[in-house]
Motif scaffolding. Structure first.
Motif, PDB file in Angstrom:
ATOM      1  N   ASP A 190       0.806  -1.231   0.000  1.00 32.26           N
ATOM      2  CA  ASP A 190       0.000   0.000   0.000  1.00 32.26           C
ATOM      3  C   ASP A 190       0.831   1.269   0.000  1.00 32.26           C
ATOM      4  OD1 ASP A 190       0.970  -0.127   2.562  1.00 32.26           O
ATOM      5  OD2 ASP A 190      -0.920   0.436   3.528  1.00 32.26           O
ATOM      6  N   SER A 191       2.130   1.147  -0.218  1.00 28.90           N
ATOM      7  CA  SER A 191       2.966   2.352  -0.228  1.00 28.90           C
ATOM      8  C   SER A 191       4.029   2.231  -1.312  1.00 28.90           C
ATOM      9  CB  SER A 191       3.607   2.574   1.146  1.00 28.90           C
ATOM     10  OG  SER A 191       4.382   3.764   1.144  1.00 28.90           O
ATOM     11  N   ALA A 192       3.583   2.262  -2.569  1.00 30.48           N
ATOM     12  CA  ALA A 192       4.488   2.048  -3.705  1.00 30.48           C
ATOM     13  C   ALA A 192       5.663   3.023  -3.686  1.00 30.48           C
ATOM     14  CB  ALA A 192       3.714   2.188  -5.014  1.00 30.48           C
ATOM     15  N   GLN A 223       2.048  -0.325   5.172  1.00 33.63           N
ATOM     16  CA  GLN A 223       1.213  -0.840   6.259  1.00 33.63           C
ATOM     17  C   GLN A 223       0.622  -2.196   5.908  1.00 33.63           C
ATOM     18  OE1 GLN A 223      -1.311   2.582   6.668  1.00 33.63           O
ATOM     19  NE2 GLN A 223      -0.159   3.375   8.410  1.00 33.63           N
ATOM     20  N   PHE A 247       0.202  -6.272   0.163  1.00 32.93           N
ATOM     21  CA  PHE A 247      -0.890  -6.912  -0.587  1.00 32.93           C
ATOM     22  C   PHE A 247      -0.505  -8.276  -1.156  1.00 32.93           C
ATOM     23  CE2 PHE A 247      -2.208  -2.309  -1.441  1.00 32.93           C
ATOM     24  CZ  PHE A 247      -3.184  -2.316  -0.472  1.00 32.93           C
ATOM     25  N   THR A 286      -7.765  -7.077  -5.989  1.00 34.19           N
ATOM     26  CA  THR A 286      -7.189  -6.086  -6.908  1.00 34.19           C
ATOM     27  C   THR A 286      -6.884  -4.813  -6.132  1.00 34.19           C
ATOM     28  OG1 THR A 286      -9.341  -5.187  -7.507  1.00 34.19           O
ATOM     29  CG2 THR A 286      -8.461  -6.911  -8.937  1.00 34.19           C
ATOM     30  N   THR A 287      -5.768  -4.191  -6.472  1.00 39.39           N
ATOM     31  CA  THR A 287      -5.406  -2.892  -5.890  1.00 39.39           C
ATOM     32  C   THR A 287      -4.807  -2.043  -7.006  1.00 39.39           C
ATOM     33  OG1 THR A 287      -3.187  -3.649  -5.303  1.00 39.39           O
ATOM     34  CG2 THR A 287      -4.896  -3.859  -3.608  1.00 39.39           C
ATOM     35  N   LYS A 288      -4.617  -0.778  -6.690  1.00 42.60           N
ATOM     36  CA  LYS A 288      -4.030   0.129  -7.682  1.00 42.60           C
ATOM     37  C   LYS A 288      -2.886   0.914  -7.058  1.00 42.60           C
ATOM     38  CE  LYS A 288      -8.118   0.686 -10.545  1.00 42.60           C
ATOM     39  NZ  LYS A 288      -9.113   1.621 -11.106  1.00 42.60           N
ATOM     40  N   ALA A 289      -1.962   1.324  -7.888  1.00 41.73           N
ATOM     41  CA  ALA A 289      -0.889   2.193  -7.415  1.00 41.73           C
ATOM     42  C   ALA A 289      -0.379   3.027  -8.573  1.00 41.73           C
ATOM     43  CB  ALA A 289       0.255   1.377  -6.828  1.00 41.73           C
TER      44      ALA A 289
END
Lengths: 190, 218
Positions: free
Chosen positions: B177-179, B186, B189, B207-210
């Motif tokens: 969560d912190s590209a 934190q 993924f 699915t997530t995005k960065a």
């Protein structure tokens, strides 16, 4: 002030005072036309201003910029000085400012530069290029929390551009290769 | 009566469209999923490929083994490159992922999708140099001709596609969560998703995005 209240109904008068202090301290003549241009609209107050560039610490602070419900069309481009294709398309956004001179169209460049490079890279770049659109910077690195709030179509790749007027929105997820590419989108949301 | 026929045929064609949208992905996995405009979605089978590694050998998912020489339990396919500041910011995290999970059956398979004609810093020789300098423990494959990344629907570097042993896409998105800053992480993924697969569960989030660099094409 009523506009500010609309976006920050929970902010205390103390915060307003601080914000005003920021504005008055930083609105130096060296800030060219940019700061003047940005404060005459219904914009969210930044967390700080660096050499005329409003800086937003988190997405929720800048989010009202994506929901201004008036008769202005907003062209909002996400970029960074380290992103070559982003820098390559900046001239088209300069041209858009000229093309829509005197019309209710606003061109905004949201920098996603590394915060540690705001002062060393972003500010000098903006100064040297004399960019015509309004430049702001967003420091929020928790991308998964906010990318979908800009557009669910956005994968997170930059450059990316959002065009909206009222509730009509269109997203451009690719580099722009001509000013006409964006103008066609503007016509569709108007 | 004509109107009824018209409405009926319209309704039929609409339902045909709706059905084709909901149909499961075809075998090669190139079928459009309901969530994405192109590429593969969660649950789709990922296409295999034949790509050249920095060691000049050609690899495909079918021939890749884990660190114990076994058929992998999954593949951490990551589109990444030499030049993108976000790929660089995640480089050590990618090395760490492989070192932690390759022996558990989940090797990293890195693929460089940029066109070197547009981004010379991502040429095959530059890839070899980078892999040697940083002593990459994982495969670093070159998507020569840029045929693989569009099949996956990758748009940026870095971008992760976690496949299970059947090449089914189980997680897609960011490493964590912190590209931008490894210090700010934190939630990891990819690790969370692998742990879910190990426990026989469905990864959540799947699915997530960065932020990342758009893949460079001519």
């Amino acid at each position: 002030m009523r506009i500010l209240m609309k976006f920050f109904p929970h902010a205390t008068p103390l915060l307003y005072g601080l914000a005003l202090l920021f504005f008055s301290c930083n609105a130096q003549p060296e800030a060219t036309g940019q700061s003047q241009q940005q404060f005459d609209t219904a914009w969210p107050a930044p967390d700080s201003i660096l050499q005329g560039i409003p800086i937003y610490a988190t997405f929720d602070r800048i989010e009202p910029l994506f929901h201004i419900d008036n008769d202005t069309t907003y062209i909002i481009n996400f970029w960074a000085t380290w992103c070559a294709p982003c820098v390559a398309e900046l001239p088209y956004f300069d041209q858009l400012v000229d093309a829509y001179q005197g019309q209710k169209v606003k061109v905004i460049l949201v920098s996603l530069d590394f915060p540690r490079q705001f002062e060393t890279k972003l500010a000098p770049f903006v100064r040297e290029r004399q960019l015509k659109p309004t430049v702001v910077a967003l420091a929020d690195g928790h991308y998964n929390d906010w990318i979908d709030k800009v557009s669910t179509e956005w994968s997170g790749a930059i450059p990316a551009t959002l065009v909206y007027k009222g509730d009509k929105t269109e997203f451009i997820g690719n580099p722009v290769h001509a000013v006409e590419d964006v103008q066609a989108v503007v016509e569709r949301v108007q | 009566m004509k109107y009824y026929m018209l409405i009926l045929s319209l309704a039929l064609s609409f339902s045909a469209i709706a059905c084709s949208n909901n149909a499961p992905a075809s075998q090669d996995g190139a079928e459009h999923s309901t969530e994405q405009t192109y590429g593969i979605g969660i649950g789709d089978k990922a296409p295999d490929f034949k790509l050249k590694n920095v060691d000049e050998q050609v690899y495909s998912l079918a021939t890749i083994k884990d660190d114990n020489g076994n058929q992998p339990k999954g593949y951490i396919v990551i589109f990444t490159c030499n030049t993108c500041p976000y790929a660089i910011a995640n480089e050590q995290r990618i090395i760490d992922l492989h070192n932690k999970y390759a022996s558990m059956g989940y090797p990293v398979v890195a693929i460089q999708p940029n066109d070197p004609a547009v981004q010379p810093g991502d040429s095959f020789s530059a890839m070899q140099k980078r892999a040697e300098e940083k002593n990459y423990p994982f495969l670093y494959l070159f998507d020569e001709g840029q045929t693989v990344f569009p099949q996956y629907g990758a748009t940026r570097t870095p971008e992760v596609f976690l496949l299970d042993s059947n090449l089914m896409l189980r997680y897609h998105g960011a490493i964590d969560d912190s590209a931008r800053d490894a210090e700010g992480v934190q939630v990891k993924f990819v690790e969370k998703a692998i742990n879910a697969l190990e426990a026989g569960e469905v990864p959540n989030p799947a699915t997530t995005k960065a932020l990342g660099c758009g893949i460079k094409t001519a």
